[in-house]
Design a protein around this motif. Structure first.
Motif, PDB file in Angstrom:
ATOM      1  N   TYR A 125      33.254  52.677  26.764  1.00 40.95           N
ATOM      2  CA  TYR A 125      35.131  52.847  27.363  1.00 40.95           C
ATOM      3  C   TYR A 125      35.140  53.328  28.380  1.00 40.95           C
ATOM      4  N   ASN A 127      38.518  52.361  30.324  1.00 50.64           N
ATOM      5  CA  ASN A 127      40.048  52.620  30.011  1.00 50.64           C
ATOM      6  C   ASN A 127      40.595  52.543  28.733  1.00 50.64           C
ATOM      7  N   ASP A 129      44.232  51.069  26.187  1.00 52.89           N
ATOM      8  CA  ASP A 129      45.628  50.144  26.555  1.00 52.89           C
ATOM      9  C   ASP A 129      47.058  51.261  25.517  1.00 52.89           C
ATOM     10  N   LEU A 219      39.896  58.170  30.726  1.00 53.07           N
ATOM     11  CA  LEU A 219      39.990  57.419  30.682  1.00 53.07           C
ATOM     12  C   LEU A 219      40.986  56.282  31.313  1.00 53.07           C
ATOM     13  N   GLY A 220      41.410  55.290  32.005  1.00 50.36           N
ATOM     14  CA  GLY A 220      42.829  55.282  31.868  1.00 50.36           C
ATOM     15  C   GLY A 220      43.496  54.070  31.158  1.00 50.36           C
ATOM     16  N   VAL A 221      44.511  54.550  31.311  1.00 48.41           N
ATOM     17  CA  VAL A 221      45.298  54.749  30.336  1.00 48.41           C
ATOM     18  C   VAL A 221      46.416  53.406  30.517  1.00 48.41           C
ATOM     19  N   LYS A 222      46.585  52.058  30.714  1.00 50.66           N
ATOM     20  CA  LYS A 222      48.020  50.776  30.872  1.00 50.66           C
ATOM     21  C   LYS A 222      48.771  51.426  29.142  1.00 50.66           C
ATOM     22  N   TYR A 233      46.103  50.519  34.754  1.00 52.31           N
ATOM     23  CA  TYR A 233      45.488  51.576  34.195  1.00 52.31           C
ATOM     24  C   TYR A 233      45.027  52.845  34.941  1.00 52.31           C
ATOM     25  N   LYS A 235      44.891  57.295  35.172  1.00 51.38           N
ATOM     26  CA  LYS A 235      44.692  58.739  34.908  1.00 51.38           C
ATOM     27  C   LYS A 235      45.719  59.940  34.709  1.00 51.38           C
ATOM     28  N   TYR A 246      51.731  57.914  34.789  1.00 49.74           N
ATOM     29  CA  TYR A 246      50.731  58.065  33.574  1.00 49.74           C
ATOM     30  C   TYR A 246      51.892  57.662  31.639  1.00 49.74           C
TER      31      TYR A 246
END
Length: 299
Positions: A125, A127, A129, A219-222, A233, A235, A246
């Motif tokens: 992992y 990223n 969503d 993790l990056g989040v979209k 994405y 952070k 974010y």
């Protein structure tokens, strides 16, 4: 006998006043002893704030009582401790509890926290969503295999329940441990898992967790389509939180029900002041008011 009766008569109201003001006994804004309820999910930053406050004011002694949100609010509403640091405002029923006792509730927002999704550096992992986060929270098929929370009664769990508009977490794919420290250790030992912690635990972890945190990534989040932060994405950096990109953020508050000039009021003012806001800035959270910077230009 008459003199004794007069003395007893005068002593009664004195005793009543003393009992009523007991929490503020021998206190000023910068001296005395005070218990402060603190949400465990952002304990590191409050420990830093308390350390600097006590270092600045040698007559001040703060006893930080770390609890999950539900435990914390139960104590707060029992009137046993009069200052709480939490990630939500009081609801109407909770506010009414204090108003019925003629207690003025003072609220200071001092920071915006980013809730971080973390996993082991070796994990597949990178990223996540928000739509997939909501799916796994609803017990639906998701690209995420699991989410690991700090505590079933925590503010973080409450936040994600509200995000997914659910009352109960599903039996599969969702795990609740006892603390943020436990989440960090679990994710390190189980590389396929995704943990949920306040970003402060990753930016300034306790000394005993520094080596473990170094083995983890955020993790990056979209966000959901059509919402800010849905184009990429992001952070939980201060910049992305400040720009509203974010998606997983929450405000942090000091809620003070002392009703007078107590040490809790002094601590709340300190956190909201320039020195306290600099600590917030250093912690990785977004300060409620950005501290000023002085630039010296030498010819």
């Amino acid at each position: 006998m008459k003199v004794l009766q007069i003395l007893l008569y005068l002593a009664v109201p004195f005793v009543l006043v003393s009992c009523q003001s007991k929490p503020l006994e021998q206190q000023t804004y910068t001296s005395g002893k005070e218990q402060i309820l603190v949400d465990e999910s952002f304990a590191p930053i409050i420990e830093d704030q308390a350390y600097l406050f006590e270092s600045t004011y040698s007559g001040a002694k703060l006893d930080l009582v770390m609890k999950s949100e539900n435990e914390l609010l139960n104590l707060f509403l029992s009137d046993s401790i009069q200052v709480a640091i939490v990630s939500r405002l009081l609801n109407a029923e909770e506010t009414k509890h204090f108003e019925s006792k003629n207690i003025k509730v003072r609220i200071n927002r001092f920071a915006i926290d980013g809730i971080a999704l973390i996993t082991h550096n070796s994990s597949k992992y990178a990223n996540a969503d928000v739509s997939d986060i909501i799916k796994i929270l609803k017990g639906e098929a998701s690209s995420l295999e699991s989410l690991v929370f700090d505590n079933a009664n925590s503010s973080t769990v409450r936040y994600f329940k509200e995000l997914a508009a659910i009352e109960v977490l599903p039996a599969a794919g969702i795990y609740a441990l006892k603390s943020n420290s436990d989440v960090i250790k679990y994710v390190n030992d189980n590389p396929g898992s995704i943990g949920v912690v306040g970003v402060n635990w990753m930016v300034q972890p306790p000394v005993q967790l520094e080596k473990t945190v170094a083995e983890l990534k955020i993790l990056g989040v979209k966000n959901i389509s059509g919402q800010p932060g849905s184009d990429a994405y992001y952070k939980p950096t201060q910049n992305d939180i400040a720009l509203g990109m974010y998606p997983l953020t929450r405000s942090l508050y000091v809620i003070n029900c002392e009703g007078g000039a107590g040490l809790g009021t002094g601590f709340a003012s300190f956190i909201a002041g320039e020195r306290g806001q600099r600590i917030v800035l250093k912690s990785g959270l977004l300060p409620d008011s950005i501290p000023s910077r002085e630039i010296n230009i030498v010819n």
